[in-house]
Scaffold this motif. Structure first.
Motif, mmCIF file in Angstrom:
data_model
loop_
_atom_site.group_PDB
_atom_site.id
_atom_site.type_symbol
_atom_site.label_atom_id
_atom_site.label_comp_id
_atom_site.label_asym_id
_atom_site.label_seq_id
_atom_site.Cartn_x
_atom_site.Cartn_y
_atom_site.Cartn_z
ATOM 1 N N TRP A 155 36.821 34.003 35.337
ATOM 2 C CA TRP A 155 38.145 34.522 34.986
ATOM 3 C C TRP A 155 38.039 35.423 33.748
ATOM 4 C CZ3 TRP A 155 42.867 32.506 37.285
ATOM 5 C CH2 TRP A 155 44.020 33.071 36.766
ATOM 6 N N ARG A 156 37.346 34.943 32.718
ATOM 7 C CA ARG A 156 37.197 35.729 31.485
ATOM 8 C C ARG A 156 36.391 37.001 31.738
ATOM 9 N NH1 ARG A 156 37.678 32.788 26.288
ATOM 10 N NH2 ARG A 156 38.677 30.821 26.776
ATOM 11 N N TRP A 157 35.319 36.873 32.508
ATOM 12 C CA TRP A 157 34.483 38.031 32.814
ATOM 13 C C TRP A 157 35.290 39.083 33.574
ATOM 14 C CZ3 TRP A 157 32.765 39.780 37.675
ATOM 15 C CH2 TRP A 157 31.827 40.804 37.613
ATOM 16 N N SER A 158 36.076 38.651 34.547
ATOM 17 C CA SER A 158 36.900 39.567 35.326
ATOM 18 C C SER A 158 37.934 40.256 34.450
ATOM 19 C CB SER A 158 37.587 38.788 36.449
ATOM 20 O OG SER A 158 38.512 39.591 37.111
ATOM 21 N N THR A 159 38.531 39.514 33.532
ATOM 22 C CA THR A 159 39.524 40.096 32.626
ATOM 23 C C THR A 159 38.883 41.125 31.700
ATOM 24 O OG1 THR A 159 40.786 38.048 32.697
ATOM 25 C CG2 THR A 159 41.278 39.558 30.901
ATOM 26 N N LEU A 160 37.738 40.794 31.149
ATOM 27 C CA LEU A 160 37.037 41.745 30.269
ATOM 28 C C LEU A 160 36.617 42.996 31.029
ATOM 29 C CD1 LEU A 160 34.832 39.334 28.144
ATOM 30 C CD2 LEU A 160 36.782 40.689 27.366
ATOM 31 N N ARG A 161 36.107 42.822 32.238
ATOM 32 C CA ARG A 161 35.693 43.966 33.048
ATOM 33 C C ARG A 161 36.884 44.859 33.381
ATOM 34 N NH1 ARG A 161 34.704 42.425 38.332
ATOM 35 N NH2 ARG A 161 35.961 44.054 39.170
#
Length: 174
Positions: A155-161
């Protein structure tokens, strides 16, 4: 994370509240926190649902609703996750739990044929109940905690990307 996708899949709160089997929970399901698609509610609901899947009792859905209400978790996600154990998947999932428990306890795995009668429950279940319950508990713990951290990371990785892509597009537009 795919919040829009999850919203499309999730039923409307009124459609769930009006089902006869959810009327027991009545006004508690009206809490808007149970239907929000925030990271904390979704990841914890997924992890709790996976852990509940390994309970060898037929109380998954009521227990999932009670946990969602008491911990303010996302109801559609926890119910969807709990439904991963269904008549088609119950045998492989519980057999994997049995094999895990047998490996952890150092027991030999026994071949057994399930029969739905009192004699089998009395005598056939004897050698496998301990590895089965240990395997269920271990799988619930490992998959619950592991899925929480993995989904939280994704979830965090997707948001940052997504934010990086948004900033790149914003910087290149004249």
């Amino acid at each position: 994370m795919p919040r829009r996708f999850l919203r499309k899949l999730a039923p409307h709160p009124d459609s769930v509240r009006n089902r006869w089997y959810f009327r027991v929970f009545g006004r508690y399901l009206a809490d808007s926190r149970l239907w929000s698609m925030n990271r904390r509610a979704v990841t914890a609901a997924f992890a709790a649902g996976l852990a509940i899947c390994f309970l060898p009792l037929p109380i998954h859905i009521p227990l999932a609703i009670l946990i969602a209400i008491s911990w303010h978790l996302n109801v559609p996600v926890i119910l969807g996750t709990v439904l991963l154990v269904n008549p088609l998947t119950v045998v492989p999932i519980y057999y994997a739990a049995y094999r895990t428990g047998a490996a952890v306890l150092g027991h030999e795995t026994h071949r057994f044929k399930f029969q739905l009668n009192w004699e089998w429950l009395q005598y056939g279940l004897g050698p496998i109940w301990k590895p089965f319950l240990v395997g269920c508990a271990l799988c619930a713990l490992v998959l619950g905690v592991g899925s929480y951290f993995l989904l939280n990371f994704l979830w965090r990785w997707s948001t940052l990307r997504r934010n990086k892509l948004r900033h790149r597009r914003g910087n290149t537009i004249p």
